[in-house]
Scaffold this active site. Structure first.
Site, short mmCIF file in Angstrom:
data_model
loop_
_atom_site.label_atom_id
_atom_site.label_comp_id
_atom_site.label_asym_id
_atom_site.label_seq_id
_atom_site.Cartn_x
_atom_site.Cartn_y
_atom_site.Cartn_z
N SER A 100 36.26 43.40 42.35
CA SER A 100 37.38 44.00 41.62
C SER A 100 38.66 43.61 42.33
O SER A 100 38.96 44.12 43.42
CB SER A 100 37.23 45.52 41.56
OG SER A 100 36.12 45.88 40.78
N LYS A 175 38.77 45.94 33.95
CA LYS A 175 38.26 46.73 35.07
C LYS A 175 39.33 47.67 35.61
O LYS A 175 39.04 48.82 35.97
CB LYS A 175 37.76 45.80 36.19
CG LYS A 175 37.28 46.54 37.45
CD LYS A 175 36.13 47.51 37.15
CE LYS A 175 35.76 48.37 38.35
NZ LYS A 175 35.07 47.63 39.41
N LYS A 243 42.47 51.05 46.43
CA LYS A 243 42.83 49.66 46.17
C LYS A 243 42.94 49.39 44.67
O LYS A 243 43.90 48.78 44.20
CB LYS A 243 41.79 48.74 46.82
CG LYS A 243 41.98 47.25 46.57
CD LYS A 243 41.11 46.73 45.44
CE LYS A 243 39.63 46.88 45.74
NZ LYS A 243 38.78 46.31 44.66
#
Length: 297
Positions: A100, A175, A243
């Site tokens: 990701s 995502k 993150k």
């Protein structure tokens, strides 16, 4: 192993990468793994795969190379440079990055791959450790249709919902949206848990009935026991969700999309991380709500 299946190099054998690579082995793929921790390579070998001592060794004769590492800097570290994937992969190989990362990193990787004759797909996943173990992940893919079609059997061994979302970077954009929804959902569940407990309601019974109605969600179903047992062993760490919230807030700013609730939850995740809980599962957002409500946790 079937000679009809492509030979796979797998780079990154963490909480997600280990069970995913093992599921490919179970599906009959010849998988060679590399990661920094030797015990994780040994785990893949014990499951029937092979181990490599370097990226170059892992990818040298691979038809498909899969990367599953924490963030954009790690993707760039394993992909670029004299010791990286692009320097050692054979021309025509397919590189599938399932990490990701930022959409722009995926776009850049695809361009640099093209220069080296390596095809690239971005294919981040959702479903957490349980989804990886059970091979029921959602896989959101960006890239060319022909490459997606070629990779589809491999994806089918890893997940259940597999969608080509658009050109390079599109998988990462979807995502990011997924991580936004999951974070807000966990935060809402955490607030509901504290509200219910402080009201004296039987929490287990309450979560059962909530899970059967419109308030039900995959997040509530997956994280129910975490909430009940205060078990925050990492399936997906707060550090990583922090993150990801940075990725979605930056990407939203770039396209002019307002994320008022997402921005608040991003700050709550950052606060929890600053309090030393970054290594816990993201269901530990419950701890932050408890602290705000006066509990000593």
């Amino acid at each position: 192993m079937s000679n009809n299946l492509p030979k796979v190099a797998w780079i990154g054998l963490g909480i997600m990468g280990s069970p995913m690579s093992e599921n490919l082995v179970k599906a009959g793929y010849d998988v060679t793994g590399y990661t920094l921790e030797r015990d994780k390579v040994d785990r893949l070998v014990a499951a029937g795969g092979s181990g490599a001592g370097s990226i170059a060794e892992a990818v040298a004769d691979a038809d498909v190379i899969v990367t599953m590492v924490p963030a954009s800097p790690q993707v760039e570290a394993v992909a670029y440079g004299p010791d990286g994937i692009l320097a050692h992969a054979r021309r025509g190989a397919l590189l599938i990055d399932m990490s990701s990362i930022t959409p722009q990193t995926s776009v850049d990787l695809a361009e640099k791959g093209r220069e080296q004759g390596v095809r690239v797909l971005d294919a981040p996943v959702s479903g957490g450790e349980a989804g990886a173990v059970e091979a029921v992940l959602s896989i959101m893919v960006g890239g060319d249709r022909d490459d997606f079609d070629e990779a589809r059997p491999l994806f089918d061994a890893l997940g259940k919902t597999i969608v080509l979302c658009g050109p390079h970077g599109s998988g990462q954009t979807v995502k990011a949206a997924n991580q936004l929804i999951v974070a807000v959902n966990i935060q809402a569940c955490a607030e509901a848990v504290v509200f219910l407990e402080k009201s004296g309601v039987d929490l287990s019974a309450a979560l059962d009935v909530l899970g059967g109605g419109l308030a039900g969600s995959t997040v509530l179903a997956r994280k129910r026991d975490n909430f009940l047992d205060r078990d925050f062993a990492p399936g997906f760490r707060i550090d990583l969700h922090h993150k990801d919230m940075g990725i979605v807030t930056d990407a939203a700013r770039n396209v002019g999309a307002a994320l008022p609730v997402g921005a608040v939850v991003a700050q709550l995740i950052a606060s929890l991380r600053a309090q030393g809980d970054g290594g816990l599962d993201h269901s530990a957002l419950l701890r932050a709500v408890e602290r705000l409500s006066g509990a000593q946790v």
